[in-house]
Motif scaffolding. Structure first.
Motif, PDB file in Angstrom:
ATOM      1  N   PRO A 142       0.810  -1.236   0.000  1.00  0.00           N
ATOM      2  CA  PRO A 142       0.000   0.000   0.000  1.00  0.00           C
ATOM      3  C   PRO A 142       0.834   1.274   0.000  1.00  0.00           C
ATOM      4  O   PRO A 142       0.421   2.289  -0.569  1.00  0.00           O
ATOM      5  CB  PRO A 142      -0.853  -0.119   1.263  1.00  0.00           C
ATOM      6  N   ALA A 143       2.017   1.232   0.617  1.00  0.00           N
ATOM      7  CA  ALA A 143       2.893   2.413   0.594  1.00  0.00           C
ATOM      8  C   ALA A 143       3.293   2.743  -0.835  1.00  0.00           C
ATOM      9  O   ALA A 143       3.330   3.915  -1.244  1.00  0.00           O
ATOM     10  CB  ALA A 143       4.134   2.170   1.453  1.00  0.00           C
ATOM     11  N   LYS A 144       3.584   1.706  -1.618  1.00  0.00           N
ATOM     12  CA  LYS A 144       3.969   1.904  -3.019  1.00  0.00           C
ATOM     13  C   LYS A 144       2.791   2.416  -3.835  1.00  0.00           C
ATOM     14  O   LYS A 144       2.928   3.338  -4.652  1.00  0.00           O
ATOM     15  CB  LYS A 144       4.487   0.583  -3.593  1.00  0.00           C
ATOM     16  N   ILE A 145       1.612   1.830  -3.624  1.00  0.00           N
ATOM     17  CA  ILE A 145       0.416   2.275  -4.344  1.00  0.00           C
ATOM     18  C   ILE A 145       0.102   3.731  -4.011  1.00  0.00           C
ATOM     19  O   ILE A 145      -0.288   4.515  -4.884  1.00  0.00           O
ATOM     20  CB  ILE A 145      -0.787   1.374  -4.006  1.00  0.00           C
ATOM     21  N   ALA A 146       0.281   4.099  -2.737  1.00  0.00           N
ATOM     22  CA  ALA A 146      -0.004   5.473  -2.308  1.00  0.00           C
ATOM     23  C   ALA A 146       0.931   6.476  -2.968  1.00  0.00           C
ATOM     24  O   ALA A 146       0.584   7.647  -3.131  1.00  0.00           O
ATOM     25  CB  ALA A 146       0.108   5.574  -0.790  1.00  0.00           C
ATOM     26  N   GLY A 147       2.132   6.014  -3.335  1.00  0.00           N
ATOM     27  CA  GLY A 147       3.092   6.910  -3.985  1.00  0.00           C
ATOM     28  C   GLY A 147       4.161   7.453  -3.063  1.00  0.00           C
ATOM     29  O   GLY A 147       4.788   8.473  -3.366  1.00  0.00           O
ATOM     30  N   CYS A 148       4.385   6.785  -1.915  1.00  0.00           N
ATOM     31  CA  CYS A 148       5.443   7.226  -0.995  1.00  0.00           C
ATOM     32  C   CYS A 148       6.792   7.189  -1.720  1.00  0.00           C
ATOM     33  O   CYS A 148       7.151   6.178  -2.323  1.00  0.00           O
ATOM     34  CB  CYS A 148       5.485   6.322   0.239  1.00  0.00           C
ATOM     35  N   LYS A 149       7.537   8.284  -1.653  1.00  0.00           N
ATOM     36  CA  LYS A 149       8.796   8.380  -2.405  1.00  0.00           C
ATOM     37  C   LYS A 149       9.902   7.518  -1.816  1.00  0.00           C
ATOM     38  O   LYS A 149      10.760   7.000  -2.536  1.00  0.00           O
ATOM     39  CB  LYS A 149       9.250   9.842  -2.462  1.00  0.00           C
ATOM     40  N   GLU A 150       9.914   7.391  -0.484  1.00  0.00           N
ATOM     41  CA  GLU A 150      10.972   6.621   0.159  1.00  0.00           C
ATOM     42  C   GLU A 150      10.345   5.669   1.168  1.00  0.00           C
ATOM     43  O   GLU A 150       9.641   6.091   2.079  1.00  0.00           O
ATOM     44  CB  GLU A 150      11.977   7.549   0.847  1.00  0.00           C
ATOM     45  N   ILE A 151      10.599   4.373   0.984  1.00  0.00           N
ATOM     46  CA  ILE A 151      10.073   3.337   1.869  1.00  0.00           C
ATOM     47  C   ILE A 151      11.274   2.642   2.510  1.00  0.00           C
ATOM     48  O   ILE A 151      12.026   1.933   1.848  1.00  0.00           O
ATOM     49  CB  ILE A 151       9.212   2.321   1.097  1.00  0.00           C
ATOM     50  N   VAL A 152      11.448   2.889   3.802  1.00  0.00           N
ATOM     51  CA  VAL A 152      12.605   2.381   4.543  1.00  0.00           C
ATOM     52  C   VAL A 152      12.161   1.198   5.402  1.00  0.00           C
ATOM     53  O   VAL A 152      11.112   1.259   6.056  1.00  0.00           O
ATOM     54  CB  VAL A 152      13.196   3.487   5.443  1.00  0.00           C
ATOM     55  N   LEU A 153      12.942   0.130   5.396  1.00  0.00           N
ATOM     56  CA  LEU A 153      12.584  -1.052   6.185  1.00  0.00           C
ATOM     57  C   LEU A 153      13.725  -1.424   7.115  1.00  0.00           C
ATOM     58  O   LEU A 153      14.884  -1.499   6.699  1.00  0.00           O
ATOM     59  CB  LEU A 153      12.258  -2.216   5.247  1.00  0.00           C
ATOM     60  N   CYS A 154      13.375  -1.663   8.380  1.00  0.00           N
ATOM     61  CA  CYS A 154      14.339  -2.158   9.361  1.00  0.00           C
ATOM     62  C   CYS A 154      13.861  -3.498   9.897  1.00  0.00           C
ATOM     63  O   CYS A 154      12.678  -3.665  10.213  1.00  0.00           O
ATOM     64  CB  CYS A 154      14.487  -1.182  10.529  1.00  0.00           C
ATOM     65  N   THR A 155      14.791  -4.441  10.010  1.00  0.00           N
ATOM     66  CA  THR A 155      14.476  -5.750  10.577  1.00  0.00           C
ATOM     67  C   THR A 155      15.748  -6.321  11.187  1.00  0.00           C
ATOM     68  O   THR A 155      16.848  -6.088  10.671  1.00  0.00           O
ATOM     69  CB  THR A 155      13.902  -6.699   9.492  1.00  0.00           C
ATOM     70  N   PRO A 156      15.642  -7.026  12.314  1.00  0.00           N
ATOM     71  CA  PRO A 156      16.864  -7.515  12.969  1.00  0.00           C
ATOM     72  C   PRO A 156      17.519  -8.652  12.208  1.00  0.00           C
ATOM     73  O   PRO A 156      16.824  -9.534  11.674  1.00  0.00           O
ATOM     74  CB  PRO A 156      16.365  -7.982  14.339  1.00  0.00           C
ATOM     75  N   PRO A 157      18.844  -8.668  12.156  1.00  0.00           N
ATOM     76  CA  PRO A 157      19.561  -9.778  11.517  1.00  0.00           C
ATOM     77  C   PRO A 157      19.732 -10.940  12.500  1.00  0.00           C
ATOM     78  O   PRO A 157      19.542 -10.783  13.708  1.00  0.00           O
ATOM     79  CB  PRO A 157      20.913  -9.154  11.178  1.00  0.00           C
ATOM     80  N   ASN A 158      20.100 -12.103  11.969  1.00  0.00           N
ATOM     81  CA  ASN A 158      20.453 -13.211  12.861  1.00  0.00           C
ATOM     82  C   ASN A 158      21.904 -13.048  13.327  1.00  0.00           C
ATOM     83  O   ASN A 158      22.561 -12.042  13.004  1.00  0.00           O
ATOM     84  CB  ASN A 158      20.220 -14.564  12.168  1.00  0.00           C
ATOM     85  N   LYS A 159      22.414 -14.015  14.044  1.00  0.00           N
ATOM     86  CA  LYS A 159      23.749 -13.881  14.626  1.00  0.00           C
ATOM     87  C   LYS A 159      24.857 -13.927  13.581  1.00  0.00           C
ATOM     88  O   LYS A 159      26.012 -13.575  13.869  1.00  0.00           O
ATOM     89  CB  LYS A 159      23.964 -14.976  15.681  1.00  0.00           C
ATOM     90  N   GLU A 160      24.504 -14.333  12.364  1.00  0.00           N
ATOM     91  CA  GLU A 160      25.474 -14.315  11.254  1.00  0.00           C
ATOM     92  C   GLU A 160      25.381 -13.014  10.460  1.00  0.00           C
ATOM     93  O   GLU A 160      26.064 -12.853   9.436  1.00  0.00           O
ATOM     94  CB  GLU A 160      25.243 -15.506  10.312  1.00  0.00           C
ATOM     95  N   GLY A 161      24.520 -12.116  10.899  1.00  0.00           N
ATOM     96  CA  GLY A 161      24.359 -10.847  10.192  1.00  0.00           C
ATOM     97  C   GLY A 161      23.487 -10.945   8.957  1.00  0.00           C
ATOM     98  O   GLY A 161      23.522 -10.071   8.087  1.00  0.00           O
ATOM     99  N   LYS A 162      22.685 -12.011   8.876  1.00  0.00           N
ATOM    100  CA  LYS A 162      21.820 -12.230   7.716  1.00  0.00           C
ATOM    101  C   LYS A 162      20.365 -11.938   8.065  1.00  0.00           C
ATOM    102  O   LYS A 162      19.936 -12.100   9.209  1.00  0.00           O
ATOM    103  CB  LYS A 162      21.930 -13.684   7.240  1.00  0.00           C
ATOM    104  N   ILE A 163      19.609 -11.554   7.040  1.00  0.00           N
ATOM    105  CA  ILE A 163      18.164 -11.394   7.166  1.00  0.00           C
ATOM    106  C   ILE A 163      17.509 -12.534   6.405  1.00  0.00           C
ATOM    107  O   ILE A 163      18.005 -12.951   5.349  1.00  0.00           O
ATOM    108  CB  ILE A 163      17.715 -10.024   6.626  1.00  0.00           C
ATOM    109  N   HIS A 164      16.395 -13.030   6.919  1.00  0.00           N
ATOM    110  CA  HIS A 164      15.715 -14.157   6.270  1.00  0.00           C
ATOM    111  C   HIS A 164      15.472 -13.831   4.798  1.00  0.00           C
ATOM    112  O   HIS A 164      14.964 -12.764   4.462  1.00  0.00           O
ATOM    113  CB  HIS A 164      14.375 -14.420   6.975  1.00  0.00           C
ATOM    114  N   PRO A 165      15.843 -14.744   3.891  1.00  0.00           N
ATOM    115  CA  PRO A 165      15.747 -14.440   2.457  1.00  0.00           C
ATOM    116  C   PRO A 165      14.337 -14.079   1.996  1.00  0.00           C
ATOM    117  O   PRO A 165      14.170 -13.266   1.081  1.00  0.00           O
ATOM    118  CB  PRO A 165      16.243 -15.721   1.780  1.00  0.00           C
ATOM    119  N   ALA A 166      13.303 -14.651   2.602  1.00  0.00           N
ATOM    120  CA  ALA A 166      11.931 -14.338   2.179  1.00  0.00           C
ATOM    121  C   ALA A 166      11.564 -12.891   2.502  1.00  0.00           C
ATOM    122  O   ALA A 166      10.798 -12.266   1.771  1.00  0.00           O
ATOM    123  CB  ALA A 166      10.939 -15.293   2.828  1.00  0.00           C
ATOM    124  N   ILE A 167      12.115 -12.367   3.598  1.00  0.00           N
ATOM    125  CA  ILE A 167      11.868 -10.956   3.940  1.00  0.00           C
ATOM    126  C   ILE A 167      12.503 -10.061   2.889  1.00  0.00           C
ATOM    127  O   ILE A 167      11.889  -9.100   2.406  1.00  0.00           O
ATOM    128  CB  ILE A 167      12.408 -10.639   5.351  1.00  0.00           C
TER     129      ILE A 167
END
Length: 427
Positions: A142-167
């Protein structure tokens, strides 16, 4: 699960209490983290990532190479499911586009609204006990449909510094601008105030634990908007004798596995169904990989037997559930009487899981009884509406004298004069 038979209306407020989130007790600790991130930026964030997420990072930003690697690590089956969900979410939210109309309130006086996207939004996706890539879609699409110019996402990494690939795959697919490996309070503070790496945003969305909730509350006091008050997730199943106890038990357990502080409630007019659901919950619980978590949640959960459907509906509106599943013979008629709920699931073949993932509705919803006053996330959540007005000579002649009288009676002479000087030019 606690069983309650025919409780009196005077008891409803007590028996419908949720597991309490005492975020106020965390404000001191949370505020100190916010203050340090605000003053020290990336340095503080990296230190807190080491302390809380147990990971040493060289960079907070997810690289294009990591996104490409993630895409290769998501199965074709899951990609296909994510594509389907994205299409349905897009279809439903695109239908919510605002169409402003110019209205002539009186001759020569025209007013209208214009929908404008919020330029910069921040999305928080918890790490916790499950990779919530579905929430990425629910917020970013919905943020993209609304036309937001900048969409920032934060999510915690695992202990290897990786984020789940599906995210990462869902974020890229949905049009997220920048992704950062930051969790918890430090993520909320980074998006609220900005760091060397993370842009400051104007509104923050997304669920989280009690620390994240407290952080959102604190930064929203004066510095940034947030989506809504948040608490542990919850479901109510409203059922009669026609409901399938296997379905009902599965619905209750699907909520219970969210977390230990989640709540599942059955409100029913059938004592027979209540007993059958109790048996089914125990039977199905034995097959769940997250059994221990669900068992803890079930301690907060209740099976409530009421006298008739009228009482069931009144109890439901008092509870104002985040999710409401109506499994009754005349579910459409029952639904018409519902005035307090985040999202409603109608009939025996409509599980909450459909709205959680792929039917198209948004699963970011008001909890803790806030459905009495708040809506879930929608396209409107990502836009603001600006009002416009234009007054022509004839309009000023018609409306001006009334404005002068009202301003004079409020003893605001400058307001009156702003009209009077204009009216004098029309004489």
């Amino acid at each position: 699960m606690e069983i309650l038979k025919y409780p009196n209306p005077e008891e409803w407020a007590e028996i419908l209490k949720r597991p309490a989130l005492q975020t106020e007790n965390l404000f001191g600790t949370v505020q100190s983290i916010i203050d340090q991130v605000r003053s020290e930026g990336d340095k503080a964030v990296l230190e807190y990532e080491s302390q809380f997420d147990k990971v040493t990072l060289s960079s907070l930003t997810v690289s294009p190479e990591e996104i490409e690697e993630a895409e290769n690590n998501v199965s074709i089956e899951l990609k296909s499911a994510i594509y389907l969900a994205k299409r349905n979410i897009e279809t439903f939210h695109a239908s919510q586009r605002f169409e402003g109309k110019k209205v002539e309130t009186m001759e020569g006086v025209t007013c209208w609204q214009k929908a404008v996207p919020i330029e910069k939004v921040g999305l928080y996706i918890p790490g916790g006990t499950a990779p919530l890539f579905s929430t990425v879609l629910m917020l970013a699409v919905p943020a993209k449909i609304a036309g937001c110019k900048e969409i920032v996402l934060c999510t915690p990494p695992n202990k290897e510094g990786k984020i789940h690939p599906a995210i990462l795959f869902a974020a890229q697919l949905a049009g997220v601008s920048k992704i950062f490996k930051i969790g918890g309070v430090q993520a909320i503070a980074s998006m609220a105030y900005g760091t060397e790496s993370v842009p400051k945003v104007y509104k923050i969305f997304g669920p989280g634990n009690q620390y994240v909730t407290a952080a959102k509350q604190l930064v929203s006091l004066r510095d940034v908007a947030i989506d809504m008050p948040a608490g542990p997730s919850e479901v109510e199943v409203l059922a009669d004798e026609t409901a399938n106890p296997v379905f009902v038990a599965a619905d209750l357990l699907s909520q219970a596995e969210h977390g230990a502080d989640s709540q599942a409630v059955l409100v029913t007019t059938s004592e027979k169904l209540l007993k059958e659901v109790m048996y089914e919950v125990e039977r199905q619980l034995g097959y769940l990989p997250r059994r221990e978590l669900a068992e803890k949640s079930l301690k907060n959960s209740k099976l409530i037997l009421v006298r008739d459907m009228d009482e069931a509906i009144k109890l439901t509106n008092k509870y104002a559930p985040e999710h409401l599943i109506i499994e009754t013979h005349d579910y459409s008629a029952v639904a018409n009487e519902v005035v307090n709920a985040g999202s409603v699931f109608l009939g025996h073949l409509t599980p909450e899981s459909a709205g959680d993932y792929a039917s198209g509705t948004n699963h970011t919803l008001p909890t803790n009884g806030y459905a009495k006053a708040y809506s879930g996330v929608s396209l409107d959540s990502f836009i603001k509406k600006i009002t416009f007005q234009e007054i022509l000579p004839q309009g000023l002649s018609l409306i001006g004298p009334a404005i002068e009288v009202m301003a004079a009676n409020e003893e605001l002479d400058a307001h009156k004069n702003a009209v009077t000087v204009r009216l004098n030019t029309l004489k």
